[in-house]
Design an enzyme around this catalytic site. Sequence first.
Site, PDB file in Angstrom:
ATOM      1  N   ARG A   1       3.688   6.359   5.415  1.00 37.61           N
ATOM      2  CA  ARG A   1       4.633   6.245   4.291  1.00 37.61           C
ATOM      3  C   ARG A   1       4.081   7.049   3.133  1.00 37.61           C
ATOM      4  O   ARG A   1       2.990   7.604   3.198  1.00 37.61           O
ATOM      5  CB  ARG A   1       4.957   4.793   3.925  1.00 37.61           C
ATOM      6  CG  ARG A   1       3.935   3.740   4.205  1.00 37.61           C
ATOM      7  CD  ARG A   1       2.728   3.809   3.314  1.00 37.61           C
ATOM      8  NE  ARG A   1       3.094   3.946   1.924  1.00 37.61           N
ATOM      9  CZ  ARG A   1       2.344   4.476   0.985  1.00 37.61           C
ATOM     10  NH1 ARG A   1       1.126   4.950   1.302  1.00 37.61           N
ATOM     11  NH2 ARG A   1       2.722   4.575  -0.263  1.00 37.61           N
ATOM     12  N   GLY A   2       4.863   7.110   2.043  1.00 42.05           N
ATOM     13  CA  GLY A   2       4.477   7.969   0.915  1.00 42.05           C
ATOM     14  C   GLY A   2       5.112   9.336   1.143  1.00 42.05           C
ATOM     15  O   GLY A   2       5.033   9.892   2.255  1.00 42.05           O
TER      16      GLY A   2
ATOM     17  N   ARG B   1      14.342   7.874   6.719  1.00 44.55           N
ATOM     18  CA  ARG B   1      14.214   7.364   5.348  1.00 44.55           C
ATOM     19  C   ARG B   1      14.846   8.414   4.424  1.00 44.55           C
ATOM     20  O   ARG B   1      14.458   9.578   4.441  1.00 44.55           O
ATOM     21  CB  ARG B   1      12.736   7.140   4.970  1.00 44.55           C
ATOM     22  CG  ARG B   1      12.070   6.045   5.804  1.00 44.55           C
ATOM     23  CD  ARG B   1      10.746   5.613   5.222  1.00 44.55           C
ATOM     24  NE  ARG B   1      10.918   4.802   4.029  1.00 44.55           N
ATOM     25  CZ  ARG B   1       9.923   4.480   3.200  1.00 44.55           C
ATOM     26  NH1 ARG B   1       8.697   4.914   3.438  1.00 44.55           N
ATOM     27  NH2 ARG B   1      10.143   3.732   2.138  1.00 44.55           N
TER      28      ARG B   1
ATOM     29  N   GLN C   1       2.279  -2.168  -1.467  1.00 46.45           N
ATOM     30  CA  GLN C   1       1.505  -0.928  -1.290  1.00 46.45           C
ATOM     31  C   GLN C   1       0.395  -0.810  -2.326  1.00 46.45           C
ATOM     32  O   GLN C   1      -0.608  -0.146  -2.090  1.00 46.45           O
ATOM     33  CB  GLN C   1       2.416   0.300  -1.394  1.00 46.45           C
ATOM     34  CG  GLN C   1       3.379   0.467  -0.238  1.00 46.45           C
ATOM     35  CD  GLN C   1       4.728  -0.130  -0.558  1.00 46.45           C
ATOM     36  OE1 GLN C   1       4.836  -1.122  -1.268  1.00 46.45           O
ATOM     37  NE2 GLN C   1       5.781   0.459  -0.021  1.00 46.45           N
TER      38      GLN C   1
ATOM     39  N   ASP D   1       9.012  10.115  -5.229  1.00 42.53           N
ATOM     40  CA  ASP D   1       9.565  10.532  -3.933  1.00 42.53           C
ATOM     41  C   ASP D   1      10.543  11.681  -4.092  1.00 42.53           C
ATOM     42  O   ASP D   1      10.827  12.401  -3.140  1.00 42.53           O
ATOM     43  CB  ASP D   1      10.261   9.357  -3.254  1.00 42.53           C
ATOM     44  CG  ASP D   1       9.219   8.389  -2.724  1.00 42.53           C
ATOM     45  OD1 ASP D   1       8.669   7.620  -3.532  1.00 42.53           O
ATOM     46  OD2 ASP D   1       8.929   8.452  -1.517  1.00 42.53           O
TER      47      ASP D   1
ATOM     48  N   ASN E   1      11.055   6.792  -7.875  1.00 41.65           N
ATOM     49  CA  ASN E   1       9.810   6.297  -7.279  1.00 41.65           C
ATOM     50  C   ASN E   1      10.013   4.840  -6.852  1.00 41.65           C
ATOM     51  O   ASN E   1      11.095   4.261  -7.052  1.00 41.65           O
ATOM     52  CB  ASN E   1       8.648   6.427  -8.274  1.00 41.65           C
ATOM     53  CG  ASN E   1       7.297   6.229  -7.603  1.00 41.65           C
ATOM     54  OD1 ASN E   1       7.049   6.786  -6.543  1.00 41.65           O
ATOM     55  ND2 ASN E   1       6.438   5.424  -8.191  1.00 41.65           N
ATOM     56  N   LYS E   2       8.991   4.258  -6.300  1.00 43.43           N
ATOM     57  CA  LYS E   2       9.045   2.890  -5.775  1.00 43.43           C
ATOM     58  C   LYS E   2       9.675   1.922  -6.767  1.00 43.43           C
ATOM     59  O   LYS E   2       9.428   2.004  -7.973  1.00 43.43           O
ATOM     60  CB  LYS E   2       7.619   2.454  -5.425  1.00 43.43           C
ATOM     61  CG  LYS E   2       7.467   1.074  -4.848  1.00 43.43           C
ATOM     62  CD  LYS E   2       8.349   0.793  -3.659  1.00 43.43           C
ATOM     63  CE  LYS E   2       8.147   1.772  -2.511  1.00 43.43           C
ATOM     64  NZ  LYS E   2       9.221   1.663  -1.478  1.00 43.43           N
TER      65      LYS E   2
HETATM   66  O1  MRU Z   1       8.030   3.140   0.492  1.00 42.47           O
HETATM   67  P1  MRU Z   1       6.815   4.007   0.365  1.00 42.47           P
HETATM   68  O2  MRU Z   1       5.521   3.271   0.532  1.00 42.47           O
HETATM   69  O3  MRU Z   1       6.909   5.239   1.239  1.00 42.47           O
HETATM   70  O4  MRU Z   1       6.891   4.498  -1.123  1.00 42.47           O
HETATM   71  C1  MRU Z   1       5.854   5.244  -1.673  1.00 42.47           C
HETATM   72  C2  MRU Z   1       6.036   5.507  -3.097  1.00 42.47           C
HETATM   73  O5  MRU Z   1       6.984   5.081  -3.715  1.00 42.47           O
HETATM   74  C3  MRU Z   1       5.080   6.414  -3.692  1.00 42.47           C
HETATM   75  O6  MRU Z   1       4.832   6.053  -5.004  1.00 42.47           O
HETATM   76  C4  MRU Z   1       5.768   7.753  -3.604  1.00 42.47           C
HETATM   77  O7  MRU Z   1       5.899   8.163  -2.278  1.00 42.47           O
HETATM   78  C5  MRU Z   1       5.205   8.776  -4.429  1.00 42.47           C
HETATM   79  S1  MRU Z   1       3.651   9.352  -3.937  1.00 42.47           S
HETATM   80  C6  MRU Z   1       3.880  10.077  -2.450  1.00 42.47           C
END
Ligand code: MRU
Length: 369
Positions: free
Chosen positions: A55-56, A96, A209, A250, A260-261
């Site tokens: 992920r990320g 995703r 996370q 993202d 972002n998250k």
């Molecule tokens: O759902 P995830 O764990 O893939 O989300 C990750 C994030 O939101 C990170 O902050 C984001 O990818 C930016 S850093 C790569």
Amino acid sequence: MPKRDNRRRRTIWVKEGDSRVVQVIDQRKLPHAYEVLDLTTTDQAAAAIKDMAVRGAGLIGVTAGYGMYLAALEAPRDGSFDEYVLRAGERLKATRPTAINLARAVERQIKAVKAASSIEEKISAAFETAREMVQEDVDCCRRIGEHGLEIVEKISREKKGAPVHILTHCNAGWLAFVDRGTATAPVYAAFEKGIKVHVWVEETRPRNQGAGLTAWELKESGVPHDIIVDNAGGYVMQHGLVDMVITGTDRTTITGDVCNKIGTYKTALAARDNGVPFYVALPSSSLDWRARDGITEIPIEERDPDEVTHAEGLLDGKIVRIRTAPQGSPARNYAFDVTPARLVTGLITERGICQASEDGISSLFPEHR
Ligand code: MRU
């Protein structure tokens, strides 16, 4: 990056002695167990992205790049080769929707495969392109670290060497990329230089996370940190305990809106209300050159409500899931939100730091103007 043991400090690699196997750290098991997952088919790569074994944004992109290489390996060696790879790309893209790195990696691979002539050349083009993506990711994160370090150093000087307190949300560390990460890259760079840093890690419900991955990374590297619940971000800022916020993204629009998250927006609001600078660290592979309005144009993933109604953790040596919400209560699981550009102090990119605005972004990336 400081190493405490001999475990790998990269998230994805090709198996030694067998280039038909791609290996990743299974992040669903962290921080409780370090396990490596083999990916030998496109569908396994797609499942690893969807189920968040990887992920990320950055790592999702690189895994999709290798997923396309695996598609090239498994494609029929006849006239339908390109068509097979194209369809594999559609499956990967459907996993995703939010991180733009995914679609971008797939499209880049399709171009590389189409441009090559023989099937052997197409397979080797896909392999080389995936390797290029790895190298670009590593280079970008290193340069983001160097640029972000300047901000941390300035704060450290102003504080006469007292610890610089940096708050982060989710995991934009090396686990979210191939190496070093984005939001954590300036932290690691400062730490390696002997600058005193301390990180406030927002736990990042529902999948934790922050508490599970960012805290693990920092602990492994010996960087001082404290985990806080997401709702404590405002409290620590109000009490003067945060010098700056750095998050990842993202997808960021050409106008500087940052997706972002989930929860990042609330953190940015609290930062603005308390005069705390709010930076976003990103490689240009996370910039969406077509989107202008983040709130209406960026697709936001909605995940299984079970992630909200349940919590996961270690019990008697086993990872278990428990229900925290009443049976029968519905839940919604929005995975990302958008922080409008006006709340962002600056973007830390591989080419330097700019304002979160069309002019700022264009000044660093004039070729996309
Ligand atoms: O759902 P995830 O764990 O893939 O989300 C990750 C994030 O939101 C990170 O902050 C984001 O990818 C930016 S850093 C790569």
